[in-house]
Design a protein around this motif. Structure first.
Motif, PDB file in Angstrom:
ATOM      1  N   TYR A   1       0.859  -1.185   0.000  1.00  0.00           N
ATOM      2  CA  TYR A   1       0.000   0.000   0.000  1.00  0.00           C
ATOM      3  C   TYR A   1       0.899   1.240   0.000  1.00  0.00           C
ATOM      4  O   TYR A   1       1.691   1.446   0.926  1.00  0.00           O
ATOM      5  CB  TYR A   1      -0.903   0.003   1.228  1.00  0.00           C
ATOM      6  CG  TYR A   1      -2.009  -1.028   1.202  1.00  0.00           C
ATOM      7  CD1 TYR A   1      -3.302  -0.666   0.878  1.00  0.00           C
ATOM      8  CD2 TYR A   1      -1.750  -2.362   1.491  1.00  0.00           C
ATOM      9  CE1 TYR A   1      -4.337  -1.601   0.856  1.00  0.00           C
ATOM     10  CE2 TYR A   1      -2.761  -3.312   1.460  1.00  0.00           C
ATOM     11  CZ  TYR A   1      -4.051  -2.921   1.139  1.00  0.00           C
ATOM     12  OH  TYR A   1      -5.060  -3.852   1.104  1.00  0.00           O
ATOM     13  N   PHE A   2       0.759   2.082  -1.053  1.00  0.00           N
ATOM     14  CA  PHE A   2       1.580   3.280  -1.200  1.00  0.00           C
ATOM     15  C   PHE A   2       0.704   4.518  -1.017  1.00  0.00           C
ATOM     16  O   PHE A   2      -0.370   4.632  -1.620  1.00  0.00           O
ATOM     17  CB  PHE A   2       2.233   3.339  -2.590  1.00  0.00           C
ATOM     18  CG  PHE A   2       3.199   2.225  -2.847  1.00  0.00           C
ATOM     19  CD1 PHE A   2       4.524   2.343  -2.476  1.00  0.00           C
ATOM     20  CD2 PHE A   2       2.779   1.044  -3.453  1.00  0.00           C
ATOM     21  CE1 PHE A   2       5.420   1.315  -2.719  1.00  0.00           C
ATOM     22  CE2 PHE A   2       3.661   0.015  -3.692  1.00  0.00           C
ATOM     23  CZ  PHE A   2       4.987   0.149  -3.318  1.00  0.00           C
ATOM     24  N   VAL A   3       1.184   5.464  -0.194  1.00  0.00           N
ATOM     25  CA  VAL A   3       0.500   6.747  -0.004  1.00  0.00           C
ATOM     26  C   VAL A   3       1.480   7.853  -0.368  1.00  0.00           C
ATOM     27  O   VAL A   3       2.700   7.686  -0.277  1.00  0.00           O
ATOM     28  CB  VAL A   3       0.013   6.921   1.447  1.00  0.00           C
ATOM     29  CG1 VAL A   3      -0.997   5.864   1.806  1.00  0.00           C
ATOM     30  CG2 VAL A   3       1.172   6.905   2.435  1.00  0.00           C
TER      31      VAL A   3
ATOM     32  N   SER B   1      -4.817  11.639  -3.479  1.00  0.00           N
ATOM     33  CA  SER B   1      -5.903  11.176  -2.621  1.00  0.00           C
ATOM     34  C   SER B   1      -6.102   9.668  -2.704  1.00  0.00           C
ATOM     35  O   SER B   1      -6.847   9.103  -1.906  1.00  0.00           O
ATOM     36  CB  SER B   1      -7.210  11.881  -3.017  1.00  0.00           C
ATOM     37  OG  SER B   1      -7.540  11.577  -4.369  1.00  0.00           O
ATOM     38  N   GLU B   2      -5.414   9.010  -3.627  1.00  0.00           N
ATOM     39  CA  GLU B   2      -5.560   7.569  -3.808  1.00  0.00           C
ATOM     40  C   GLU B   2      -4.442   6.813  -3.098  1.00  0.00           C
ATOM     41  O   GLU B   2      -3.318   7.296  -2.987  1.00  0.00           O
ATOM     42  CB  GLU B   2      -5.553   7.216  -5.298  1.00  0.00           C
ATOM     43  CG  GLU B   2      -6.717   7.804  -6.075  1.00  0.00           C
ATOM     44  CD  GLU B   2      -6.676   7.442  -7.548  1.00  0.00           C
ATOM     45  OE1 GLU B   2      -7.717   7.478  -8.200  1.00  0.00           O
ATOM     46  OE2 GLU B   2      -5.562   7.126  -8.037  1.00  0.00           O
ATOM     47  N   VAL B   3      -4.772   5.625  -2.642  1.00  0.00           N
ATOM     48  CA  VAL B   3      -3.808   4.707  -2.040  1.00  0.00           C
ATOM     49  C   VAL B   3      -3.572   3.592  -3.060  1.00  0.00           C
ATOM     50  O   VAL B   3      -4.482   2.802  -3.357  1.00  0.00           O
ATOM     51  CB  VAL B   3      -4.319   4.142  -0.706  1.00  0.00           C
ATOM     52  CG1 VAL B   3      -3.304   3.167  -0.130  1.00  0.00           C
ATOM     53  CG2 VAL B   3      -4.606   5.259   0.281  1.00  0.00           C
ATOM     54  N   TYR B   4      -2.361   3.535  -3.621  1.00  0.00           N
ATOM     55  CA  TYR B   4      -2.063   2.574  -4.677  1.00  0.00           C
ATOM     56  C   TYR B   4      -1.727   1.211  -4.060  1.00  0.00           C
ATOM     57  O   TYR B   4      -1.004   1.122  -3.062  1.00  0.00           O
ATOM     58  CB  TYR B   4      -0.902   3.075  -5.526  1.00  0.00           C
ATOM     59  CG  TYR B   4      -1.147   4.437  -6.123  1.00  0.00           C
ATOM     60  CD1 TYR B   4      -2.096   4.624  -7.112  1.00  0.00           C
ATOM     61  CD2 TYR B   4      -0.441   5.548  -5.669  1.00  0.00           C
ATOM     62  CE1 TYR B   4      -2.341   5.873  -7.652  1.00  0.00           C
ATOM     63  CE2 TYR B   4      -0.671   6.802  -6.202  1.00  0.00           C
ATOM     64  CZ  TYR B   4      -1.621   6.958  -7.190  1.00  0.00           C
ATOM     65  OH  TYR B   4      -1.858   8.200  -7.716  1.00  0.00           O
ATOM     66  N   ARG B   5      -2.242   0.156  -4.720  1.00  0.00           N
ATOM     67  CA  ARG B   5      -2.028  -1.216  -4.243  1.00  0.00           C
ATOM     68  C   ARG B   5      -1.288  -2.011  -5.315  1.00  0.00           C
ATOM     69  O   ARG B   5      -1.695  -2.041  -6.473  1.00  0.00           O
ATOM     70  CB  ARG B   5      -3.360  -1.895  -3.923  1.00  0.00           C
ATOM     71  CG  ARG B   5      -4.133  -1.219  -2.792  1.00  0.00           C
ATOM     72  CD  ARG B   5      -5.324  -2.081  -2.373  1.00  0.00           C
ATOM     73  NE  ARG B   5      -6.213  -2.331  -3.504  1.00  0.00           N
ATOM     74  CZ  ARG B   5      -6.935  -3.443  -3.664  1.00  0.00           C
ATOM     75  NH1 ARG B   5      -6.843  -4.421  -2.770  1.00  0.00           N
ATOM     76  NH2 ARG B   5      -7.740  -3.584  -4.705  1.00  0.00           N
ATOM     77  N   LEU B   6      -0.180  -2.629  -4.909  1.00  0.00           N
ATOM     78  CA  LEU B   6       0.618  -3.467  -5.806  1.00  0.00           C
ATOM     79  C   LEU B   6       0.666  -4.874  -5.214  1.00  0.00           C
ATOM     80  O   LEU B   6       1.206  -5.078  -4.120  1.00  0.00           O
ATOM     81  CB  LEU B   6       2.035  -2.897  -5.953  1.00  0.00           C
ATOM     82  CG  LEU B   6       3.017  -3.717  -6.791  1.00  0.00           C
ATOM     83  CD1 LEU B   6       2.521  -3.858  -8.221  1.00  0.00           C
ATOM     84  CD2 LEU B   6       4.400  -3.084  -6.763  1.00  0.00           C
TER      85      LEU B   6
END
Length: 661
Positions: A124-126, A130-135
């Motif tokens: 989880y990248f912040v 405003s979005e939290v990116y998920r890899l």
């Protein structure tokens, strides 16, 4: 090794104290260890524990065998260093294995923090979004992001017990998400709860640190220096701890055995009880902090500072020493507080500026100078010799300084002279006298002391800038202050006495013996008769000056102004002021108005063409001189035309030879 103590808790700094340069020979090192106690007690816990540059993050692997420090944010995915993920400041994410670099990818916006969710293998990248990116590392692809209500997110963390994901926003809120349903399950307004009766906040608190402990406890650090402890079942904090520095909280850690919370900003590390909020101890490193790491199940701390050198601290009451340095437990009893020294007996540390002052810059690179940190080590005997050659009168200067210090010490025991400013000395002396009278009255009566104008920065210019000098010859000053003359005479006598004393002090370099002052006379300053006479005299002077001024004005009015004539050169044209004013008015008008005026005067003609366009015809204005020259040329052509003779009667003679066709 340096020892500090607060609340009877000893903290041993294992990265301070004397350090031996690498270029010293073994014989020299042994000699130093024999004669220097500090060097003999020196402990090099981790050899060359320095980085090439300043580090911002420091962490210890789960097995406790490796310490990692970088300039970017990173996360250790394995128990050792075999799987590491780095987040760079250029949006790149790098995966490293035990053998080195493995893979690199990129996120859409600049990242600031990230966390790893072990059950789903999701990162989880912040960051600045405003979005939290998920890899997802199992599938090797990005998943749909989490949409928060914040403009940007600063930090994040995942609870290791139930997997709750929390992110801290720049609006001072903490949003909690359930990774299974990808829905927001809670919202905490930490900015509002961080404001207490004792706190002073000048800006909106943002979330700068976030840490879970167990299933229900969470600590939040703000950018204004507060730490809030929450129970996830309540939206109100259990405790609010203020660092009192107003600096952003860098990191928050939990110490389980003593129920402590370790919170740090760039200046201090505070350890306090999470139940009562009472300070257990604190630590102030010599350099600004970037990050703090607590070694698991021990009392050892590692810090990343604003220098390449890392900090190592050991606090025995927090826990035992790690296995790889268990000998510290036996040595702590023998360690005592010793002042830190950076100069050895046989060597002198000098900077490049010192070498320039000594004229030794040509020795850089030679065996006489050894490079170390931001300067050089040189033999202390060579330093003293060169110092004496460069400044042979150093001893005389030292002796004069000592004598001057003794004189100043004796002056402190005597009457101090009043140091008056360069501008408005009389006004300053008046204010000093009033201040002394106020102090005498405050001793007798309990009256609140007000700040003096002399010490107030708002009126500092009045006693420095000559433009603010009081004009005693002005009419206002003389009318409003009829008794100033008598009082100022007494004050001027005092000023002369003070100036004479200061001159004697500079010449003799000693304080003159005190003498009874005869500056103050016994005559009364509030005598009514003197006051009346002074007022009358000032009024007579003002009337006389006014009469003189009126006579001068009348003489000026009676003076007849003679007209002045100017000669114009031959061939030049005189243009009246009316023409220039008309031209100026014309230039101030818009283009449309000027075109209409030109068309009305006949100098401009606008017509339509057959193809639908406009045709503009205008006549250039000529000056009088150009018109006269044009008339002269026209007359000249007419005269030449009258005098012209016909050449038709002239015929050419026939040429010899063949005719040319």
């Amino acid at each position: 090794m340096q020892v500090s103590s607060l609340n009877e808790v000893k903290i041993y700094s294992l990265s301070c104290g004397k350090s031996l340069p690498e270029w010293l020979s073994d014989r020299k090192k042994r000699a130093l260890q024999k004669k220097d106690v500090d060097v003999r007690r020196r402990i090099e816990l981790i050899q060359d524990f320095e980085m090439p540059t300043v580090c911002t993050t420091i962490k210890v692997s789960k097995d406790g065998q490796y310490i990692l420090a970088t300039v970017v944010t990173f996360e250790i995915l394995s128990d050792d260093y075999s799987k590491i993920v780095f987040l760079h400041n250029d949006r790149y994410i790098e995966f490293h294995s035990q053998s080195g670099f493995y893979y690199k990818t990129r996120i859409p916006k600049f990242g600031r923090d990230f966390s790893y969710h072990y059950p789903s293998c999701d990162l989880y990248f912040v960051g600045a979004s405003s979005e939290v990116y998920r890899l997802n590392l199992e599938q090797g692809r990005y998943l749909n992001p989490l949409q928060t209500n914040a403009a940007e997110n600063n930090v994040c963390d995942i609870n290791s017990v139930h997997g709750l994901f929390a992110t801290g926003t720049i609006e001072g809120r903490v949003e909690c998400w359930d990774p299974r349903t990808r829905n927001r399950v809670g919202l905490l307004d930490c900015a509002l709860n961080s404001v207490t009766a004792d706190s002073e906040i000048n800006s909106l608190p943002t979330i700068s640190a976030l840490k879970f402990n167990g299933a229900l406890t969470m600590a939040v650090g703000t950018s204004t220096g507060q730490v809030l402890l929450y129970d996830l079942r309540s939206d109100k904090p259990l405790l609010v701890k203020d660092h009192q520095y107003g600096l952003p909280i860098k990191s928050v850690h939990f110490q389980e055995s003593l129920d402590l919370i370790l919170s740090s900003d760039s200046r201090i590390i505070k350890m306090w009880n999470k139940n009562s909020g009472k300070i257990f101890t604190s630590l102030e490193p010599e350099h600004d902090l970037n990050d703090v790491c607590l070694y698991p199940n021990s009392g050892m701390l590692f810090t990343a500072n604003e220098t390449p050198k890392m900090g190592i601290y050991y606090i025995p009451v927090l826990g035992p020493a790690p296995r790889w340095c268990s000998f510290l437990d036996n040595l702590t009893e023998e360690l005592e507080e010793n002042p830190e020294s950076t100069v050895y007996d046989d060597y002198k540390f000098v900077t490049k500026k010192d070498l320039e002052n000594l004229g030794l810059t040509h020795l850089i690179g030679s065996p006489f100078l050894r490079a170390y940190m931001h300067g050089f080590f040189m033999d202390i005997r060579l330093y003293h010799k060169v110092k004496l050659m460069v400044n042979p009168f150093a001893y005389e200067e030292y002796r004069k300084d000592k004598i001057r210090q003794k004189i100043e010490e004796t002056r402190a025991q005597r009457v101090q002279l009043k140091k008056l400013p360069k501008v408005n000395k009389e006004l300053a002396l008046k204010l000093i006298e009033e201040e002394e009278e106020k102090q005498k009255s405050t001793w007798k009566k309990k009256v609140k002391n007000l700040p003096s104008i002399l010490t107030d920065d708002r009126f500092k210019v009045m006693f420095e800038n000559p433009d603010f000098q009081v004009d005693e010859e002005s009419e206002e000053f003389r009318l409003l202050n009829p008794l100033v003359s008598k009082i100022s005479e007494k004050r001027k006598k005092k000023l002369r006495l003070l100036e004479e004393q200061e001159l004697r002090e500079k010449e003799e370099e000693e304080e003159p013996e005190g003498k009874p002052s005869d500056a103050e006379s016994s005559e009364s300053s509030d005598d009514e008769k003197d006051w009346v006479e002074e007022v009358r005299r000032q009024r007579r002077l003002l009337r006389q000056e006014g009469k003189t001024t009126r006579q001068q004005v009348q003489e000026d009015q009676q003076t007849v102004l003679q007209p002045q004539f100017y000669e114009i050169k031959a061939g030049e044209e005189f243009r009246s002021f009316k023409d220039s004013a008309t031209k100026q008015k014309l230039m101030n008008k818009t283009l449309e108005d000027r075109l209409k005026l030109e068309a009305k005067n006949g100098t401009l003609n606008v017509s339509d063409t057959t193809v639908g366009s406009k045709q503009l015809t205008f006549t250039l204005k000529r000056s009088e001189q150009q018109k006269q020259q044009q008339e002269a040329e026209k007359l000249h052509r007419q005269e030449r035309k009258k005098l012209r003779r016909s050449a038709g009667h002239l015929r050419s003679r026939p040429q010899r030879g063949r005719p040319w066709h």
